[in-house]
Write a protein that holds these residues in place. Structure first.
Motif, mmCIF file in Angstrom:
data_model
loop_
_atom_site.group_PDB
_atom_site.id
_atom_site.type_symbol
_atom_site.label_atom_id
_atom_site.label_comp_id
_atom_site.label_asym_id
_atom_site.label_seq_id
_atom_site.Cartn_x
_atom_site.Cartn_y
_atom_site.Cartn_z
ATOM 1 N N GLY A 174 26.045 -36.895 41.637
ATOM 2 C CA GLY A 174 25.694 -36.582 40.262
ATOM 3 C C GLY A 174 26.263 -37.545 39.237
ATOM 4 N N THR A 175 27.167 -38.431 39.628
ATOM 5 C CA THR A 175 27.725 -39.432 38.729
ATOM 6 C C THR A 175 26.934 -40.719 38.886
ATOM 7 O OG1 THR A 175 29.926 -38.487 39.003
ATOM 8 C CG2 THR A 175 29.802 -40.711 38.108
ATOM 9 N N MET A 176 26.455 -41.244 37.775
ATOM 10 C CA MET A 176 25.672 -42.469 37.823
ATOM 11 C C MET A 176 26.592 -43.677 37.756
ATOM 12 S SD MET A 176 22.762 -41.251 38.225
ATOM 13 C CE MET A 176 21.508 -42.432 37.918
ATOM 14 N N LEU A 177 26.465 -44.566 38.736
ATOM 15 C CA LEU A 177 27.246 -45.798 38.799
ATOM 16 C C LEU A 177 26.294 -46.979 38.653
ATOM 17 C CD1 LEU A 177 29.449 -44.882 41.890
ATOM 18 C CD2 LEU A 177 30.049 -44.639 39.477
ATOM 19 N N GLN A 178 26.800 -48.052 38.092
ATOM 20 C CA GLN A 178 26.000 -49.271 37.916
ATOM 21 C C GLN A 178 26.621 -50.394 38.735
ATOM 22 O OE1 GLN A 178 23.159 -49.335 36.071
ATOM 23 N NE2 GLN A 178 23.495 -47.160 35.703
ATOM 24 N N SER A 179 25.770 -51.210 39.330
ATOM 25 C CA SER A 179 26.217 -52.377 40.067
ATOM 26 C C SER A 179 25.120 -53.430 39.987
ATOM 27 C CB SER A 179 26.517 -52.009 41.528
ATOM 28 O OG SER A 179 27.088 -53.114 42.188
#
Length: 153
Positions: free
Chosen positions: A79-84
């Protein structure tokens, strides 16, 4: 006979057209999303002719067609959005075959074992399956390693 023959020809032609439409839809439906490399590489940077890696590849018979490309990745982790991002250094071509190019970096040495190569370079082969493989360029050691992945036996 002529009346029934016409209907038979029309029936066969209609069946072939329906089969062709079904196969086209099936292929489109099962194609991985975002795998069209032409659309992907439209946003690539221009090739820098003064780059040492570009010059080394061109001396080795490759034509560098695209420059650096950054592919943004959004990851949903519980549920946590991470960016890479994923970085492609260059795209090269030789004998009508395209290759993704990764360059050697001192701070990120590669372990030349099966698992080391898989962990570092397999993602690029999966990102663009229409490419022949991955070229690993080390201009300091004057080496170009061609890596291809085959699945199964």
């Amino acid at each position: 006979m002529g009346n029934y023959g016409d209907w038979l020809v029309m029936l066969i032609a209609g069946a072939l057209i329906i089969f062709w439409l079904y196969r086209s839809f099936y292929r489109w439906l099962h194609e991985p999303p975002g795998m069209n490399s032409k659309l992907l590489l439209n946003e690539a940077e221009d090739v820098q002719d003064d780059d040492v890696n570009v010059q080394f590849l061109e001396k080795s018979g490759y034509e560098v067609t695209h420059g650096k490309y950054r592919m943004p990745i959004t990851i949903n982790l519980d549920g946590t959005m991470l960016q890479s991002r994923l970085f492609i250094d260059l795209i090269a071509e030789k004998d009508g075959k395209h290759y993704i190019v990764k360059t050697a970096r001192e701070r990120m040495p590669i372990d030349w074992t099966g698992s080391g190569v898989r962990d570092r370079l397999l993602v690029y082969a999966l990102l663009m399956p229409e490419c022949e493989g991955v070229l690993f360029v080390d201009h300091k050691e004057l080496t170009i390693r061609k890596i291809t992945f085959r699945f199964g036996t």
